[in-house]
Design an enzyme around this catalytic site. Structure first.
Site, mmCIF file in Angstrom:
data_model
loop_
_atom_site.group_PDB
_atom_site.id
_atom_site.type_symbol
_atom_site.label_atom_id
_atom_site.label_comp_id
_atom_site.label_asym_id
_atom_site.label_seq_id
_atom_site.Cartn_x
_atom_site.Cartn_y
_atom_site.Cartn_z
ATOM 1 N N ARG A 129 -5.232 -2.141 8.549
ATOM 2 C CA ARG A 129 -5.203 -3.584 8.205
ATOM 3 C C ARG A 129 -5.560 -4.393 9.442
ATOM 4 N NH1 ARG A 129 -3.626 -6.220 3.748
ATOM 5 N NH2 ARG A 129 -2.521 -4.479 2.845
ATOM 6 N N ASP A 174 -0.029 1.934 8.348
ATOM 7 C CA ASP A 174 -0.507 1.111 9.471
ATOM 8 C C ASP A 174 0.401 1.154 10.688
ATOM 9 O OD1 ASP A 174 -1.416 -1.493 7.090
ATOM 10 O OD2 ASP A 174 -2.375 0.404 7.606
ATOM 11 N N ASP A 228 5.553 -5.044 5.884
ATOM 12 C CA ASP A 228 5.966 -6.424 6.196
ATOM 13 C C ASP A 228 5.993 -7.329 4.973
ATOM 14 O OD1 ASP A 228 4.618 -6.913 9.562
ATOM 15 O OD2 ASP A 228 6.648 -6.527 8.821
ATOM 16 N N GLY A 288 0.843 -1.202 0.000
ATOM 17 C CA GLY A 288 0.000 0.000 0.000
ATOM 18 C C GLY A 288 0.876 1.250 0.000
ATOM 19 N N ASP A 292 2.543 -0.939 11.455
ATOM 20 C CA ASP A 292 2.435 -2.300 12.038
ATOM 21 C C ASP A 292 3.646 -3.161 11.706
ATOM 22 O OD1 ASP A 292 0.317 -3.880 9.485
ATOM 23 O OD2 ASP A 292 2.058 -2.538 9.347
ATOM 24 N N ARG A 340 1.054 -5.104 -5.495
ATOM 25 C CA ARG A 340 1.329 -6.341 -4.765
ATOM 26 C C ARG A 340 1.513 -7.419 -5.830
ATOM 27 N NH1 ARG A 340 -2.634 -3.591 -1.579
ATOM 28 N NH2 ARG A 340 -1.824 -3.015 0.462
ATOM 29 N N THR A 388 4.409 2.351 5.617
ATOM 30 C CA THR A 388 2.998 1.957 5.572
ATOM 31 C C THR A 388 2.253 2.814 6.577
ATOM 32 O OG1 THR A 388 1.373 0.244 6.140
ATOM 33 C CG2 THR A 388 3.528 0.035 7.166
HETATM 34 O O1 F6P Z 1 -1.461 -1.471 4.349
HETATM 35 C C1 F6P Z 1 -1.952 -0.187 4.089
HETATM 36 C C2 F6P Z 1 -3.430 -0.259 3.819
HETATM 37 O O2 F6P Z 1 -3.916 1.030 3.589
HETATM 38 C C3 F6P Z 1 -4.231 -0.890 4.947
HETATM 39 O O3 F6P Z 1 -4.455 0.010 6.014
HETATM 40 C C4 F6P Z 1 -5.479 -1.269 4.208
HETATM 41 O O4 F6P Z 1 -6.194 -2.296 4.844
HETATM 42 C C5 F6P Z 1 -4.901 -1.761 2.871
HETATM 43 O O5 F6P Z 1 -3.690 -1.060 2.671
HETATM 44 C C6 F6P Z 1 -5.813 -1.532 1.697
HETATM 45 O O6 F6P Z 1 -5.194 -2.164 0.593
HETATM 46 P P1 F6P Z 1 -5.622 -1.737 -0.893
HETATM 47 O O7 F6P Z 1 -5.080 -0.371 -1.153
HETATM 48 O O8 F6P Z 1 -4.969 -2.793 -1.763
HETATM 49 O O9 F6P Z 1 -7.121 -1.770 -0.938
#
Ligand code: F6P
Length: 333
Positions: free
Chosen positions: A175, A131, A107, A15, A133, A76, A129
């Site tokens: 997340r 998050d 991660d 992300g 995390d 990803r 990120t």
């Molecule tokens: O990991 C960052 C994040 O924004 C999370 O907080 C969220 O759940 C996820 O990415 C959303 O992923 P995407 O942008 O692929 O919908």
């Protein structure tokens, strides 16, 4: 590593986060200052597999420090999860003559970095990120900007909830972690904050908190829900059924990922990008750049991926005291 580093790659993965561009800029300019060429790999690990790259110069990264998102795009990559995909990525590194790769992400990015390092490509990770995390570092690029974006949105929501004497249920990102929710919840004076790190006793954690807030004279209520807990819409329905209110639900979603990086993210990203290249310059690699007690450290990737970071539950005590004095002790801390 004893050989002189001549060329490195840099990529952003997972992300996106505000401050990624600042990190890319720092990597490129630190590399060039050390006589190292820098290749931008577009679209994360998939870009290595597809040989999707662009040579980067000092000018390439001009005027991006203050821009959200990532000029290298991000993605990803399912293919990179396969041995075949990783071998294609190694072939690209060989074709490009990369002596190492700086991987900016979370991660998931670092798990890929570990696999690539095991195939002989040195990697240094920079944690980015919203998050926050990543277990090995106190701070990940993008977290503070995302929190301030959410806080700004919730402050605006509070204006209208106060005017109509309503209950607002706000879902924030994170997340499977509650770092963003807890930090924001304290900063906005939330009535309560729900995080995945703690099983919810709905009666105690939500209903009674609203009732106590009402008894304290409040006529509007702000419930912050981390997305890892579940659907804020469902939480809203349960509040309606339990206390007869008709909550308004707001899912902040991807707005938390955008916007210009703030001072903390620009400065932290710049330092982390510098130290990532410095590791290669000084003959090291296969590490994650991390902040600990405000300083920057390097942690071997395998060790970094094993480290866990726990939510500071004592901060709930602080929130309780701000909202209720000493009556409730939500987490027994
Ligand atoms: O990991 C960052 C994040 O924004 C999370 O907080 C969220 O759940 C996820 O990415 C959303 O992923 P995407 O942008 O692929 O919908």
């Amino acid at each position: 590593m004893d050989k002189k580093i001549k060329r490195i790659g840099v990529l952003t993965s997972g992300g996106d986060a505000p401050g990624m561009n600042a990190a890319v800029r720092a990597v490129v300019r630190t590399a060039i200052a050390n006589g190292i060429e820098c290749v931008g790999i577009r679209r994360g690990w998939q870009g290595l597999i597809n040989s999707d790259f662009v040579m980067l110069t000092r000018e390439s990264v001009g005027h991006i420090l203050s821009r959200g998102g990532t000029i290298l795009y991000t993605a990803r990559s399912e293919e990179f999860m396969t041995e075949k995909g990783r071998l294609k990525a190694v072939a690209t590194c060989k074709m490009l003559g990369l002596d190492g790769v700086v991987a900016i992400g979370g991660d998931g990015t670092f798990r890929g970095a570990l696999e690539l390092s095991r195939l002989g490509v040195p990697v240094v990770g920079v944690p980015a990120t919203i998050d926050n995390d990543v277990g090995c570092t106190n701070y990940t690029i993008g977290f503070d900007t995302a929190c301030n974006t959410a806080i700004d949105c919730i402050d605006k929501l509070r204006d209208t909830m106060q005017s109509h004497e309503r209950c607002s249920v706000v879902e924030v990102m994170g997340r499977n972690a509650g770092f963003l929710a807890l930090y924001v919840g304290i900063a906005v004076g939330a009535t309560t904050v729900l995080v995945p790190e703690r099983p919810i006793d709905f009666q105690k954690d939500v209903v009674e908190r609203i009732q106590d807030s009402r008894l304290a004279g409040n006529t509007h209520f702000m419930i912050v829900v981390a997305e890892g807990v579940g659907s804020a819409v469902e939480i809203g329905k349960r509040i309606h059924d339990a206390v007869g209110m008709d909550p308004r639900v707001t899912v902040l979603g991807h707005i938390q990922r955008g916007g210009a990086p703030n001072a903390r993210d620009r400065e932290t990203a710049t330092r982390m990008g510098y130290y990532a290249v410095n590791a290669f310059v000084e003959g090291r690699g296969n590490s994650i750049i991390a902040t600990q007690e405000g300083g920057i450290v390097e942690i071997p990737i395998e060790e970094a991926l094993q480290r866990k970071k726990h939510l500071q539950m004592d901060r709930y005590r602080i929130m309780e005291i701000m909202q209720y004095g000493t009556k409730h002790n939500l987490f027994g801390v």
